[in-house]
Design a protein around this motif. Sequence first.
Motif: not given
Length: 317
Positions: A2-15
Amino acid sequence: MGFNPKIADELEKSMKALPGYFTLKDQFPGDKGMVDMTLHFKKSGQSDNYSFNKFEVTAGKVPPTVENQQYMVISADKDKPDKFLVKNFDSPNEALDFFKKQKGTSELAVGESVEAKQNLASMKDGKVNFINPDFRQAYFSPAVSQTFYLKDGKGFSASQAANLVQDRTVFRNDMMTRDGDSYKAWIRLDFDVKKDDFGNHKFKQFHHPTYGFDMEKTLNAYKIKELAEPEKKAEIIKAMSNGDRVAVTATGKDGKETKVMAEVVPRYGKLNFFSEKGAALKREQFTKTATVNNTQSQSKSQSQDKTQQQGQSRGIR
């Protein structure tokens, strides 16, 4: 979760850079300020897989900024006496915390820029010498923080965690005992007892159905317009079970309908009511009878020690 959708994009970039450890930030609107979340990700020692095992949640009373504004801490530059250091913050809670840790001359402000700012608090030589009167409550009200742990992607959702740190109760139907037996319970943070050794509040559980709280019976004790429609009633039950404060139309003793916010309090078998601006309202003015029928909780008063269990914050997910 249930986190904000932007987290998925930031997660991918960080990994992509394959760091051993990193954090991401998220925010949710709260009743009296923003609820900040810090998500922790750790890389496996044997592969490029990352685990998400915990997130920290902080609810304060510092009001959010309006569009194009930021919180900032302006401090004297020790190396250049005629210059200042400016640190901007997306999180009001982090800005206040950073300001309180300063040792020299510093100012906490909000605005579009240093040139167009409002002074909220200031200090000289590490001692606070000014607090804006409109900011005093937020300044002196301690923020509530809690670390939530996950296991195999299961645990409290982001919205449930945000509700818990704001002293609300959430329903979980996927709890497990140490022996692996499943059970259901209403859960809240226990602010009445000492924190655990890790600085977390302990959890207080009200087992379902043994505790005796009946959501539908509790709702029906109040004059709430939306309950007449099955679909809206189901939405209210779902939202309140998540710990949400829900917008409803309640009828007072004078027969007038009022837009209010309502939240469930399973501990006492009642609802709490608030104005749209957050001011507490007397629940009795919205009941169908003089007082709410609370026999469901009273009948359990002799056995609450058995049906309420306190879980260590690192042990409950």
